[in-house]
Design a protein around this motif. Sequence first.
Motif, PDB file in Angstrom:
ATOM      1  N   PRO A  11       0.826  -1.214   0.000  1.00 19.26           N
ATOM      2  CA  PRO A  11       0.000   0.000   0.000  1.00 19.26           C
ATOM      3  C   PRO A  11       0.859   1.262   0.000  1.00 19.26           C
ATOM      4  N   ASP A  12       0.239   2.399  -0.314  1.00 17.53           N
ATOM      5  CA  ASP A  12       0.923   3.687  -0.195  1.00 17.53           C
ATOM      6  C   ASP A  12       1.439   3.818   1.227  1.00 17.53           C
ATOM      7  N   GLY A  13       2.659   4.286   1.371  1.00 18.80           N
ATOM      8  CA  GLY A  13       3.222   4.487   2.704  1.00 18.80           C
ATOM      9  C   GLY A  13       3.924   3.262   3.262  1.00 18.80           C
ATOM     10  N   ALA A  14       3.874   2.136   2.532  1.00 16.40           N
ATOM     11  CA  ALA A  14       4.548   0.925   3.010  1.00 16.40           C
ATOM     12  C   ALA A  14       6.068   1.116   2.993  1.00 16.40           C
ATOM     13  N   GLY A  15       6.530   1.966   2.072  1.00 17.31           N
ATOM     14  CA  GLY A  15       7.963   2.255   2.010  1.00 17.31           C
ATOM     15  C   GLY A  15       8.661   1.706   0.773  1.00 17.31           C
ATOM     16  N   LYS A  16       7.902   1.388  -0.283  1.00 14.21           N
ATOM     17  CA  LYS A  16       8.512   0.806  -1.483  1.00 14.21           C
ATOM     18  C   LYS A  16       9.621   1.699  -2.053  1.00 14.21           C
ATOM     19  N   THR A  17       9.310   2.985  -2.225  1.00 13.13           N
ATOM     20  CA  THR A  17      10.280   3.898  -2.832  1.00 13.13           C
ATOM     21  C   THR A  17      11.512   4.042  -1.942  1.00 13.13           C
ATOM     22  N   SER A  18      11.291   4.184  -0.633  1.00 13.68           N
ATOM     23  CA  SER A  18      12.409   4.341   0.315  1.00 13.68           C
ATOM     24  C   SER A  18      13.270   3.077   0.337  1.00 13.68           C
ATOM     25  N   ARG A 146       1.991   7.600   7.787  1.00 12.73           N
ATOM     26  CA  ARG A 146       3.294   7.946   7.193  1.00 12.73           C
ATOM     27  C   ARG A 146       3.125   8.962   6.071  1.00 12.73           C
ATOM     28  N   HIS A 150       3.492  14.047   6.080  1.00 17.28           N
ATOM     29  CA  HIS A 150       4.077  15.050   5.193  1.00 17.28           C
ATOM     30  C   HIS A 150       3.097  16.149   4.817  1.00 17.28           C
ATOM     31  N   ALA A 190       6.679  -4.339   6.998  1.00 19.72           N
ATOM     32  CA  ALA A 190       7.152  -2.999   6.650  1.00 19.72           C
ATOM     33  C   ALA A 190       6.963  -2.002   7.783  1.00 19.72           C
ATOM     34  N   GLN A 192       8.642  -2.171  10.511  1.00 20.42           N
ATOM     35  CA  GLN A 192       9.940  -2.079  11.179  1.00 20.42           C
ATOM     36  C   GLN A 192      10.679  -0.819  10.712  1.00 20.42           C
ATOM     37  N   PRO A 193      11.730  -0.433  11.463  1.00 18.14           N
ATOM     38  CA  PRO A 193      12.566   0.675  10.980  1.00 18.14           C
ATOM     39  C   PRO A 193      13.129   0.361   9.587  1.00 18.14           C
ATOM     40  N   LEU A 194      13.323   1.413   8.787  1.00 19.00           N
ATOM     41  CA  LEU A 194      13.694   1.251   7.378  1.00 19.00           C
ATOM     42  C   LEU A 194      14.878   0.307   7.170  1.00 19.00           C
ATOM     43  N   VAL A 197      13.775  -3.217   7.344  1.00 21.13           N
ATOM     44  CA  VAL A 197      12.960  -3.615   6.188  1.00 21.13           C
ATOM     45  C   VAL A 197      13.882  -3.893   5.002  1.00 21.13           C
TER      46      VAL A 197
END
Length: 214
Positions: A11-18, A146, A150, A190, A192-194, A197
Motif C-alpha cells: 500500500p501507499d506508505g509501506a515504504g517501497k520507494t524508500s 506515514r 508530510h 514494513a 519495522q525501521p527502514l 525492512v
Amino acid sequence: MAGRFITFEGPDGAGKTSVLSALIPIVEKHVAMPVTLTREPGGADISEKIRTLILDPANVAMDPRTEALLYAASRRQHLIEVIDPALAAGALVICDRFVDSSVAYQGGGRQIGEEAVLAMNHFATGGQGPELTVYLDIDSAAGLARIQAHQASRQYDRLDRESLAFHQRVRAAYLKLAKAEPARIKTVDASQPLEQVVAACAKVLAAHLGDSWQ
Ligand SMILES: Nc1ncnc2c1ncn2[C@@H]1O[C@H](COP(=O)(O)OP(=O)(O)O)[C@@H](O)[C@H]1O
Ligand SMILES: [Mg+2]
C-alpha cells in the motif's frame, strides 16, 4: 529471456520507494547482471499520456472499470517499451508495482473484483509476470499516517475515514494474494525501521536468487 523480473508491492506508505533506493546499491554489489529499477509509467511516452488521463482531477466522471483498463493499457506499453527490452538485454528488472497493484487497488479498493481485474491484466501482459514479488505489509492506519505526516496537520475528517476503509480493502486484497501465491509472493513486515525492512528484503532476494547472489 536472459533477465530476471522481480516486483515490489504494498500500500501507499509501506515504504517501497524508500526501500528500493537503499536496496538497489546492495543488489548491485551482490548480483553480476545489470540492475534496472523501474516503475509504471517508467518513461514510456504513451504510458505517460495514459497516466495523465487517469490522474487528471478534471476526470471526476471516470468509471472504475475505465480506470482499470487504462492502468492495464499503460502497464502493457511500459512492459513492451521498458521491461521486455531490459530483460532481453539480460538485466535484473525490479519494478515498483505491477499487476498485483491493480488487483489490490481496482479489484479490492474500488471493489470491481479481483478476478475480473486479474483476467483483464492477463490480456495486457500476455501472462508475463514477475518470478518473485516482495510484498511490504503495513497496517492501513500506519501506512496512511506515514503519508499524512508530510501534509499540514489537520483534523481527522470524513474523507480520512473513507480513505482508511479504502486502504483496508487494498491491504486485505494484498494479503489474499500473498496467501494464494506463497511461492511467488514473499511478505516483509514494513512496520519495522527502514534499515530492518531493507535487510529483510535483501534476505528475500538472496534466498530467491541463490547462486546469482554472491
Ligand atoms: N520503515 C519505515 N519507517 C518509518 N517511516 C518510513 C519507513 N519507510 C518509509 N517511511 C516513510 O513513509 C513515507 C512513505 O514512504 P515511501 O517510500 O514513499 O512509500 P511508498 O513508496 O510505498 O508509498 C515516507 O515519508 C518515508 O520516509
Ligand atoms: Mg512510492
